[in-house]
Design a protein around this motif. Structure first.
Motif, PDB file in Angstrom:
ATOM      1  N   CYS A 183       0.837  -1.199   0.000  1.00 13.73           N
ATOM      2  CA  CYS A 183       0.000   0.000   0.000  1.00 13.73           C
ATOM      3  C   CYS A 183       0.874   1.253   0.000  1.00 13.73           C
ATOM      4  O   CYS A 183       1.902   1.312   0.672  1.00 13.73           O
ATOM      5  CB  CYS A 183      -0.914   0.006   1.228  1.00 13.73           C
ATOM      6  SG  CYS A 183      -2.142  -1.307   1.197  1.00 13.73           S
ATOM      7  N   GLY A 184       0.460   2.225  -0.796  1.00 12.96           N
ATOM      8  CA  GLY A 184       1.164   3.491  -0.852  1.00 12.96           C
ATOM      9  C   GLY A 184       2.328   3.543  -1.813  1.00 12.96           C
ATOM     10  O   GLY A 184       2.904   4.601  -2.029  1.00 12.96           O
ATOM     11  N   HIS A 218      -0.797  -7.194   0.174  1.00 12.48           N
ATOM     12  CA  HIS A 218      -1.776  -6.192   0.566  1.00 12.48           C
ATOM     13  C   HIS A 218      -1.489  -4.958  -0.276  1.00 12.48           C
ATOM     14  O   HIS A 218      -0.357  -4.471  -0.299  1.00 12.48           O
ATOM     15  CB  HIS A 218      -1.639  -5.861   2.056  1.00 12.48           C
ATOM     16  CG  HIS A 218      -1.902  -7.032   2.931  1.00 12.48           C
ATOM     17  ND1 HIS A 218      -3.144  -7.308   3.440  1.00 12.48           N
ATOM     18  CD2 HIS A 218      -1.100  -8.021   3.368  1.00 12.48           C
ATOM     19  CE1 HIS A 218      -3.095  -8.400   4.169  1.00 12.48           C
ATOM     20  NE2 HIS A 218      -1.854  -8.866   4.132  1.00 12.48           N
ATOM     21  N   ILE A 219      -2.522  -4.484  -0.979  1.00  9.81           N
ATOM     22  CA  ILE A 219      -2.317  -3.365  -1.904  1.00  9.81           C
ATOM     23  C   ILE A 219      -3.565  -2.484  -1.910  1.00  9.81           C
ATOM     24  O   ILE A 219      -4.673  -2.963  -1.655  1.00  9.81           O
ATOM     25  CB  ILE A 219      -1.961  -3.895  -3.320  1.00  9.81           C
ATOM     26  CG1 ILE A 219      -1.471  -2.777  -4.219  1.00  9.81           C
ATOM     27  CG2 ILE A 219      -3.104  -4.687  -3.925  1.00  9.81           C
ATOM     28  CD1 ILE A 219      -0.753  -3.252  -5.472  1.00  9.81           C
ATOM     29  N   ASP A 220      -3.393  -1.213  -2.218  1.00  5.42           N
ATOM     30  CA  ASP A 220      -4.500  -0.264  -2.159  1.00  5.42           C
ATOM     31  C   ASP A 220      -5.148   0.022  -3.515  1.00  5.42           C
ATOM     32  O   ASP A 220      -5.870   0.992  -3.664  1.00  5.42           O
ATOM     33  CB  ASP A 220      -4.053   1.035  -1.488  1.00  5.42           C
ATOM     34  CG  ASP A 220      -2.776   1.600  -2.062  1.00  5.42           C
ATOM     35  OD1 ASP A 220      -2.240   1.038  -3.033  1.00  5.42           O
ATOM     36  OD2 ASP A 220      -2.295   2.612  -1.520  1.00  5.42           O
ATOM     37  N   ARG A 221      -4.900  -0.826  -4.476  1.00  5.91           N
ATOM     38  CA  ARG A 221      -5.597  -0.740  -5.772  1.00  5.91           C
ATOM     39  C   ARG A 221      -5.619  -2.125  -6.387  1.00  5.91           C
ATOM     40  O   ARG A 221      -4.781  -2.969  -6.078  1.00  5.91           O
ATOM     41  CB  ARG A 221      -4.949   0.269  -6.704  1.00  5.91           C
ATOM     42  CG  ARG A 221      -3.524  -0.043  -7.088  1.00  5.91           C
ATOM     43  CD  ARG A 221      -2.933   1.115  -7.866  1.00  5.91           C
ATOM     44  NE  ARG A 221      -1.515   1.272  -7.830  1.00  5.91           N
ATOM     45  CZ  ARG A 221      -0.767   1.563  -6.776  1.00  5.91           C
ATOM     46  NH1 ARG A 221      -1.302   1.690  -5.609  1.00  5.91           N
ATOM     47  NH2 ARG A 221       0.537   1.707  -6.876  1.00  5.91           N
ATOM     48  N   GLY A 240     -12.297   0.521   2.355  1.00  5.42           N
ATOM     49  CA  GLY A 240     -11.288   1.520   2.044  1.00  5.42           C
ATOM     50  C   GLY A 240     -10.534   1.275   0.757  1.00  5.42           C
ATOM     51  O   GLY A 240      -9.506   1.881   0.513  1.00  5.42           O
ATOM     52  N   GLY A 241     -10.996   0.347  -0.083  1.00  7.60           N
ATOM     53  CA  GLY A 241     -10.350   0.109  -1.365  1.00  7.60           C
ATOM     54  C   GLY A 241      -9.053  -0.663  -1.286  1.00  7.60           C
ATOM     55  O   GLY A 241      -8.247  -0.626  -2.199  1.00  7.60           O
ATOM     56  N   ARG A 242      -8.823  -1.369  -0.215  1.00  4.34           N
ATOM     57  CA  ARG A 242      -7.612  -2.191  -0.092  1.00  4.34           C
ATOM     58  C   ARG A 242      -7.933  -3.627  -0.452  1.00  4.34           C
ATOM     59  O   ARG A 242      -9.031  -4.112  -0.223  1.00  4.34           O
ATOM     60  CB  ARG A 242      -7.045  -2.101   1.317  1.00  4.34           C
ATOM     61  CG  ARG A 242      -6.584  -0.691   1.603  1.00  4.34           C
ATOM     62  CD  ARG A 242      -6.001  -0.568   2.977  1.00  4.34           C
ATOM     63  NE  ARG A 242      -5.695   0.826   3.212  1.00  4.34           N
ATOM     64  CZ  ARG A 242      -4.475   1.281   3.369  1.00  4.34           C
ATOM     65  NH1 ARG A 242      -3.456   0.480   3.350  1.00  4.34           N
ATOM     66  NH2 ARG A 242      -4.268   2.574   3.559  1.00  4.34           N
ATOM     67  N   TYR A 243      -6.942  -4.300  -0.993  1.00  6.79           N
ATOM     68  CA  TYR A 243      -7.115  -5.680  -1.447  1.00  6.79           C
ATOM     69  C   TYR A 243      -6.074  -6.579  -0.807  1.00  6.79           C
ATOM     70  O   TYR A 243      -4.946  -6.163  -0.562  1.00  6.79           O
ATOM     71  CB  TYR A 243      -6.967  -5.764  -2.971  1.00  6.79           C
ATOM     72  CG  TYR A 243      -8.000  -4.969  -3.709  1.00  6.79           C
ATOM     73  CD1 TYR A 243      -9.208  -5.542  -4.068  1.00  6.79           C
ATOM     74  CD2 TYR A 243      -7.767  -3.636  -4.031  1.00  6.79           C
ATOM     75  CE1 TYR A 243     -10.175  -4.805  -4.744  1.00  6.79           C
ATOM     76  CE2 TYR A 243      -8.727  -2.902  -4.706  1.00  6.79           C
ATOM     77  CZ  TYR A 243      -9.919  -3.484  -5.058  1.00  6.79           C
ATOM     78  OH  TYR A 243     -10.868  -2.751  -5.717  1.00  6.79           O
ATOM     79  N   GLU A 244      -6.485  -7.811  -0.561  1.00  7.63           N
ATOM     80  CA  GLU A 244      -5.570  -8.853  -0.094  1.00  7.63           C
ATOM     81  C   GLU A 244      -5.609  -9.951  -1.147  1.00  7.63           C
ATOM     82  O   GLU A 244      -6.689 -10.434  -1.511  1.00  7.63           O
ATOM     83  CB  GLU A 244      -6.034  -9.391   1.253  1.00  7.63           C
ATOM     84  CG  GLU A 244      -5.101 -10.413   1.828  1.00  7.63           C
ATOM     85  CD  GLU A 244      -5.527 -10.822   3.222  1.00  7.63           C
ATOM     86  OE1 GLU A 244      -6.117 -11.914   3.335  1.00  7.63           O
ATOM     87  OE2 GLU A 244      -5.283 -10.053   4.161  1.00  7.63           O
TER      88      GLU A 244
END
Length: 78
Positions: free
Chosen positions: A14-15, A41-44, A67-71
């Motif tokens: 993320c980020g 873990h990523i935010d898109r 919150g739009g985060r993906y695992e």
């Protein structure tokens, strides 16, 4: 095929700006043992990654979260 349960490697992405998340995933997959899986873990939603995984002989399972985060779990096909 179901993902292996033997061991897990985790990546927090993320980020990070492209292409760094993809580069980190590719580097981690190169060292991933056959009986292990990678959790990222990523935010898109990493759409370009999915085609790369399919061509490379990997399966994955993606879960979205608040919150739009993906695992995403990734493992080598048997």
């Amino acid at each position: 095929m179901m993902k292996p349960l033997a061991c897990e490697t985790m990546l927090a992405l993320c980020g990070l700006e492209p292409p760094e998340p993809m580069e980190r995933v590719i580097a981690a997959l190169r060292t991933l043992a056959d009986d292990c899986f990678l959790t990222m873990h990523i935010d898109r939603e990493p759409l370009p990654l999915f085609a790369l995984l399919a061509r490379g002989g990997y399966d994955y399972e993606m879960r979205g979260s608040l919150g739009g985060r993906y695992e995403i779990d990734i493992w080598r096909r048997a």
